[in-house]
Design a protein around this motif. Structure first.
Motif, PDB file in Angstrom:
ATOM      1  N   TYR A 387       0.822  -1.208   0.000  1.00  0.00           N
ATOM      2  CA  TYR A 387       0.000   0.000   0.000  1.00  0.00           C
ATOM      3  C   TYR A 387       0.858   1.261   0.000  1.00  0.00           C
ATOM      4  N   TRP A 388       1.820   1.355   0.891  1.00  0.00           N
ATOM      5  CA  TRP A 388       2.595   2.584   1.004  1.00  0.00           C
ATOM      6  C   TRP A 388       3.494   2.817  -0.210  1.00  0.00           C
ATOM      7  N   THR A 389       4.084   1.787  -0.728  1.00  0.00           N
ATOM      8  CA  THR A 389       4.900   1.968  -1.936  1.00  0.00           C
ATOM      9  C   THR A 389       4.019   2.338  -3.128  1.00  0.00           C
ATOM     10  N   PHE A 390       2.832   1.735  -3.207  1.00  0.00           N
ATOM     11  CA  PHE A 390       1.900   2.067  -4.284  1.00  0.00           C
ATOM     12  C   PHE A 390       1.437   3.514  -4.161  1.00  0.00           C
ATOM     13  N   LEU A 391       1.172   3.957  -2.948  1.00  0.00           N
ATOM     14  CA  LEU A 391       0.702   5.325  -2.729  1.00  0.00           C
ATOM     15  C   LEU A 391       1.785   6.337  -3.086  1.00  0.00           C
ATOM     16  N   ILE A 392       3.033   6.054  -2.729  1.00  0.00           N
ATOM     17  CA  ILE A 392       4.130   6.974  -3.060  1.00  0.00           C
ATOM     18  C   ILE A 392       4.263   7.132  -4.567  1.00  0.00           C
ATOM     19  N   SER A 393       4.219   6.034  -5.286  1.00  0.00           N
ATOM     20  CA  SER A 393       4.327   6.115  -6.744  1.00  0.00           C
ATOM     21  C   SER A 393       3.099   6.758  -7.365  1.00  0.00           C
ATOM     22  N   THR A 394       1.939   6.574  -6.750  1.00  0.00           N
ATOM     23  CA  THR A 394       0.734   7.261  -7.233  1.00  0.00           C
ATOM     24  C   THR A 394       0.896   8.769  -7.106  1.00  0.00           C
ATOM     25  N   LEU A 395       1.410   9.227  -5.986  1.00  0.00           N
ATOM     26  CA  LEU A 395       1.653  10.661  -5.796  1.00  0.00           C
ATOM     27  C   LEU A 395       2.657  11.179  -6.823  1.00  0.00           C
ATOM     28  N   SER A 396       3.666  10.371  -7.120  1.00  0.00           N
ATOM     29  CA  SER A 396       4.652  10.778  -8.111  1.00  0.00           C
ATOM     30  C   SER A 396       4.035  10.839  -9.506  1.00  0.00           C
ATOM     31  N   LEU A 397       3.204   9.865  -9.833  1.00  0.00           N
ATOM     32  CA  LEU A 397       2.520   9.874 -11.126  1.00  0.00           C
ATOM     33  C   LEU A 397       1.602  11.080 -11.256  1.00  0.00           C
ATOM     34  N   CYS A 398       0.913  11.417 -10.188  1.00  0.00           N
ATOM     35  CA  CYS A 398       0.008  12.562 -10.229  1.00  0.00           C
ATOM     36  C   CYS A 398       0.764  13.884 -10.315  1.00  0.00           C
ATOM     37  N   GLY A 399       2.048  13.868  -9.953  1.00  0.00           N
ATOM     38  CA  GLY A 399       2.850  15.075 -10.070  1.00  0.00           C
ATOM     39  C   GLY A 399       2.739  16.001  -8.881  1.00  0.00           C
ATOM     40  N   VAL A 400       2.691  15.450  -7.673  1.00  0.00           N
ATOM     41  CA  VAL A 400       2.640  16.294  -6.476  1.00  0.00           C
ATOM     42  C   VAL A 400       3.937  17.090  -6.393  1.00  0.00           C
ATOM     43  N   PHE A 402       7.246  19.286  -5.364  1.00  0.00           N
ATOM     44  CA  PHE A 402       8.275  19.378  -4.325  1.00  0.00           C
ATOM     45  C   PHE A 402       8.670  18.045  -3.702  1.00  0.00           C
ATOM     46  N   VAL A 403       7.759  17.098  -3.566  1.00  0.00           N
ATOM     47  CA  VAL A 403       8.073  15.893  -2.794  1.00  0.00           C
ATOM     48  C   VAL A 403       8.214  14.642  -3.652  1.00  0.00           C
ATOM     49  N   SER A 409       9.364  16.558 -12.896  1.00  0.00           N
ATOM     50  CA  SER A 409       9.408  16.365 -14.346  1.00  0.00           C
ATOM     51  C   SER A 409       8.144  16.870 -15.026  1.00  0.00           C
ATOM     52  N   LYS A 410       6.995  16.696 -14.391  1.00  0.00           N
ATOM     53  CA  LYS A 410       5.755  17.202 -14.992  1.00  0.00           C
ATOM     54  C   LYS A 410       5.748  18.720 -15.036  1.00  0.00           C
ATOM     55  N   GLU A 411       6.252  19.335 -13.987  1.00  0.00           N
ATOM     56  CA  GLU A 411       6.278  20.800 -13.977  1.00  0.00           C
ATOM     57  C   GLU A 411       7.211  21.337 -15.060  1.00  0.00           C
ATOM     58  N   GLU A 412       8.320  20.610 -15.322  1.00  0.00           N
ATOM     59  CA  GLU A 412       9.218  21.011 -16.409  1.00  0.00           C
ATOM     60  C   GLU A 412       8.480  20.997 -17.743  1.00  0.00           C
ATOM     61  N   ILE A 413       7.692  19.945 -17.967  1.00  0.00           N
ATOM     62  CA  ILE A 413       6.953  19.848 -19.234  1.00  0.00           C
ATOM     63  C   ILE A 413       5.926  20.966 -19.349  1.00  0.00           C
ATOM     64  N   PHE A 474      11.521   4.555  -3.355  1.00  0.00           N
ATOM     65  CA  PHE A 474      12.559   5.535  -3.011  1.00  0.00           C
ATOM     66  C   PHE A 474      12.969   6.336  -4.242  1.00  0.00           C
ATOM     67  N   LEU A 475      13.157   5.653  -5.370  1.00  0.00           N
ATOM     68  CA  LEU A 475      13.524   6.348  -6.604  1.00  0.00           C
ATOM     69  C   LEU A 475      12.389   7.233  -7.110  1.00  0.00           C
ATOM     70  N   ALA A 476      11.134   6.842  -6.840  1.00  0.00           N
ATOM     71  CA  ALA A 476       9.994   7.661  -7.254  1.00  0.00           C
ATOM     72  C   ALA A 476       9.986   9.009  -6.556  1.00  0.00           C
ATOM     73  N   ILE A 477      10.719   9.114  -5.470  1.00  0.00           N
ATOM     74  CA  ILE A 477      10.849  10.398  -4.767  1.00  0.00           C
ATOM     75  C   ILE A 477      12.181  11.067  -5.088  1.00  0.00           C
ATOM     76  N   SER A 478      13.267  10.294  -5.015  1.00  0.00           N
ATOM     77  CA  SER A 478      14.602  10.885  -5.088  1.00  0.00           C
ATOM     78  C   SER A 478      15.085  11.139  -6.509  1.00  0.00           C
ATOM     79  N   ALA A 479      14.562  10.413  -7.514  1.00  0.00           N
ATOM     80  CA  ALA A 479      15.061  10.587  -8.880  1.00  0.00           C
ATOM     81  C   ALA A 479      14.806  11.981  -9.419  1.00  0.00           C
ATOM     82  N   GLY A 480      13.825  12.679  -8.864  1.00  0.00           N
ATOM     83  CA  GLY A 480      13.546  14.032  -9.323  1.00  0.00           C
ATOM     84  C   GLY A 480      14.535  15.062  -8.821  1.00  0.00           C
ATOM     85  N   TYR A 481      15.446  14.644  -7.956  1.00  0.00           N
ATOM     86  CA  TYR A 481      16.388  15.597  -7.380  1.00  0.00           C
ATOM     87  C   TYR A 481      17.259  16.255  -8.449  1.00  0.00           C
TER      88      TYR A 481
END
Length: 683
Positions: A387-400, A402-403, A409-413, A474-481
């Motif tokens: 659940y928690w790993t799925f939720l983190i990647s969902t937030l990343s897909l949605c483009g939340v 800063f976090v 990447s979505k904001e860049e586009i 972890f990469l779904a959060i940190s790769a955007g750095y």
């Protein structure tokens, strides 16, 4: 290490051969061979990336390291092949090797007990080898060969459970639909070769400028490079599942879930985006800008189109499939509005969070035994890690913002689209809202609420499946750095190095664009996410709004979306039935005209002619021969009685012959003298 980068795809290729050779007799029934090879390729890719980006990709290697060797003769020249390393290929090497390594580790638990377990890892290794060769190829011909090999391995992996009719049909559909786009890729490659005399991806770049004003003879009068760019884009439309060739990707979910994570979320489908990015000099040199406009609008339409379909799907993997199509449209859209760096940045972040989502879906399926989200619910208590790993990647897909990596990447586009094309920007913003809505619908229906099917006894997946989920989360959060403003405190940041090859052109096209924080874009992106979460929560978490009340008004629209706008049905009614009708006509023509009329008619006439010839041969030719023989034989039989061997008989016959000859001569003389007076009388 850069000069030995060719070993990166070679190791999985060797693993493919060893796994097929030893099968279940190999370590881990072949799985450990494949995993060891891809992990070694990952380690080499990390070393190459470290050396490349720390060097800035400029001074040390002049932005490109390429090695070529003669391959085959082509007229007076020789086609060369080799490999190249630049910022784009390094990023793709990292994406492919990281995701492939984690997916193969995950597959140990997911595919355990499968009767074709070694073959699965062999196909995985072959796919990794083909994809890695694709991203380091330094010429279009080798790239196309690898491209086709990627298509072949995807066919093998989608149809891995070929005993299921749905998987068999899905594999054939994916293979045939992507081939349609590949024809365009091949035509564009040949067109560029005819005009440049080279397959080299980099050596011909300067030639593109000289071709920028050449027009194609035809009713449209498009520049040569515009036509070449559109033909190459056909390949991307097929592989990256863009409209109208998107129909194969949802059906490809019939393959094992790790296959979906590897091929249809992170790597194979990204090959189309990579193709456009790799051939970007062609698009930038197009003076009319037609090709990039088509790329931008096709991508924007696909992103919004697929997102709306995702709202109405009830299969967990199909929801993610349409999400993949939508996000690929986002990347294609970015390339079309000169967002080269942003598109590749989103390709990288998308690979991590989407692979995590697919593997999370596989964990859910493994724990529940179903793919229908209508039978799920309340899984966050029984499957907390998933659940928690799925939720983190969902937030990343949605483009939340800063976090999450997807937020950057979505904001860049959106920032590039805001500056270059406001219509595309609007489509991207609406797509972000719809994406958030259907993804949180998925989260709420799967993990929240109460279980809707009491017969399902869910359980958490084993650790070998959970470890890749944690790493990818972890990469779904940190790769955007690498795309954050404060990452520029280092001397060299990945994103500037990534766009180094086209820096002057892109800066000219994006002149006046504010590259820092854009409050308008940030507000729009944040609003889209907030509205999407709010609407999804009001419908599927706390049912303040009930869809049942809207059905009388939106019933037709709901049916339209649920049936995926009837695109498959339209293809079935037009193209497929048309091809079937053409096949039936061709069969009847072959049967009645070719086989019956021509072949059988020719055979009948040939047989009749042979019969007539046989009669003529037996009756006339043989008759004449036989007559001559009979006559000779008869005369011989008659004359043989004269051959008595008695000398007196021979003397007698000689005297008789002389008498006969003398009488004949005298008779002739007498006749001549008798005619002389008569002749004088008439004179």
């Amino acid at each position: 290490m850069v000069e030995h980068a060719w070993l990166i795809p070679l190791l999985p290729a060797i693993a493919f051969g060893l796994t097929l050779l030893f099968g279940r007799r190999g370590p881990g029934e072949g799985a450990y061979i494949a995993i060891a090879a891809i992990c070694t390729s990952l380690a080499m890719s990390l070393i190459v990336a470290a050396r490349w980006f720390l060097a800035g990709g400029s001074e040390a290697y002049h932005g490109l390291y390429s090695v070529s060797v003669p391959w085959m003769p082509a007229g007076s020249q020789a086609v060369e092949t080799g490999f190249c390393i630049d910022a784009l290929s390094v990023v793709m090497l990292l994406v492919v090797t990281i995701v492939a390594s984690l997916v193969q580790i995950y597959s140990i638990g997911y595919m355990h007990g499968d009767p074709r377990y070694p073959r699965y890892f062999a196909f995985h290794s072959l796919f990794a080898a083909a994809m890695l060769t694709l991203v380091i190829a330094n010429n279009m011909l080798l790239m196309f060969i690898s491209w086709e090999l990627v298509g072949l391995t995807s066919y093998l992996l989608i149809g891995f459970w070929f005993e299921r009719p749905s998987a068999m049909r899905a594999a054939k559909k994916a293979f045939l639909v992507t081939r349609v786009g590949d024809v365009g890729f091949l035509a564009g490659m040949i067109l560029l070769y005819l005009k440049t005399g080279s397959f080299n991806l980099f050596g011909a770049n300067g030639v593109f400028e000289n071709l920028s004003r050449l027009d194609v003879v035809g009713p449209f009068g498009l520049p040569l490079l515009a036509v070449a760019g559109l033909l190459l884009f056909c390949g991307a439309v097929g592989k990256s599942a863009q409209f109208p060739l998107h129909v194969w990707l949802p059906d490809a979910m019939e393959g094992p879930t790790p296959v979906s994570a590897l091929i249809h979320a992170a790597t194979m489908v990204a090959a189309g985006v990579y193709l456009v990015a790799r051939m970007y000099p062609v698009y930038l040199a197009d003076s009319s800008g037609t090709a990039l406009q088509v790329v931008a609008y096709i991508g924007a339409f696909t992103a919004l189109f697929a997102a709306t379909i995702g709202l109405a799907q009830n299969d967990i993997k199909r929801v993610l499939a349409y999400s993949t199509i939508s996000q690929l449209g986002y990347m294609i859209m970015s390339l079309g509005v000169f967002g080269y760096v942003a598109a590749v940045f989103h390709l990288m972040t998308h690979a991590f969070f989407k692979a995590n989502l697919f593997l999370g879906a596989g964990s859910v399926i493994h724990g529940t035994g179903t793919q229908d989200i209508r039978d799920m619910g309340g899984l966050r208590r029984k499957m907390p890690w998933t659940y928690w790993t799925f939720l983190i990647s969902t937030l990343s897909l949605c483009g939340v913002p800063f976090v999450t990596a997807g937020g950057w990447s979505k904001e860049e586009i959106l920032a590039v689209a805001w500056h270059t094309n406001r219509l595309v920007f609007a489509a991207g913003a609406v797509c972000a809202f719809v994406t958030t809505c259907y993804m949180f619908r998925l989260v709420y229906k799967v993990f929240h609420g109460e279980p809707r099917n009491k017969d399902i006894h869910a359980h958490e997946s084993p650790r070998v499946m959970l470890a890749p989920l944690v790493i990818l989360a972890f990469l779904a959060i940190s790769a955007g750095y690498v795309g954050t403003p404060w990452a520029n405190v280092f001397e060299h940041n990945m994103l500037p190095v990534l766009g180094h090859s086209y820096a002057s052109v892109l800066e000219h096209r994006l002149e006046g664009m504010h590259h820092g924080f854009n409050p308008v874009v940030f507000f729009v992106a944040l609003t889209a996410v907030a509205l999407g979460v709010g609407l999804a929560s009001a419908i599927w978490l706390k049912p303040l709004l009930r869809i049942e009340r809207l059905e009388p008004y939106l019933g037709w629209l709901a049916r339209l979306v649920e049936n995926k706008y009837y695109i498959d049905e339209i293809y079935q009614a037009t193209i497929i039935r048309g091809l079937m009708l053409a096949s039936w006509i061709a069969f009847k023509f072959d049967y009645w005209v070719i086989d019956y009329a021509i072949v059988n008619g020719t055979a009948y006439l040939t047989r009749l002619a042979s019969q007539l010839y046989g009669w003529f041969d037996r009756t006339v030719v043989d008759g004449v021969v036989n007559l001559v023989g009979w006559t000779t034989k008869t005369v011989g039989n008659a004359l043989r009685y004269l051959q008595t061997g008695v000398a007196q008989h021979y003397v007698f016959l000689t005297v008789v012959a002389l008498i006969i000859i003398s009488l004949a001569v005298l008779a002739g003389h007498y006749r001549e003298e008798a005619w002389i007076p008569i002749a004088g009388f008439y004179r």
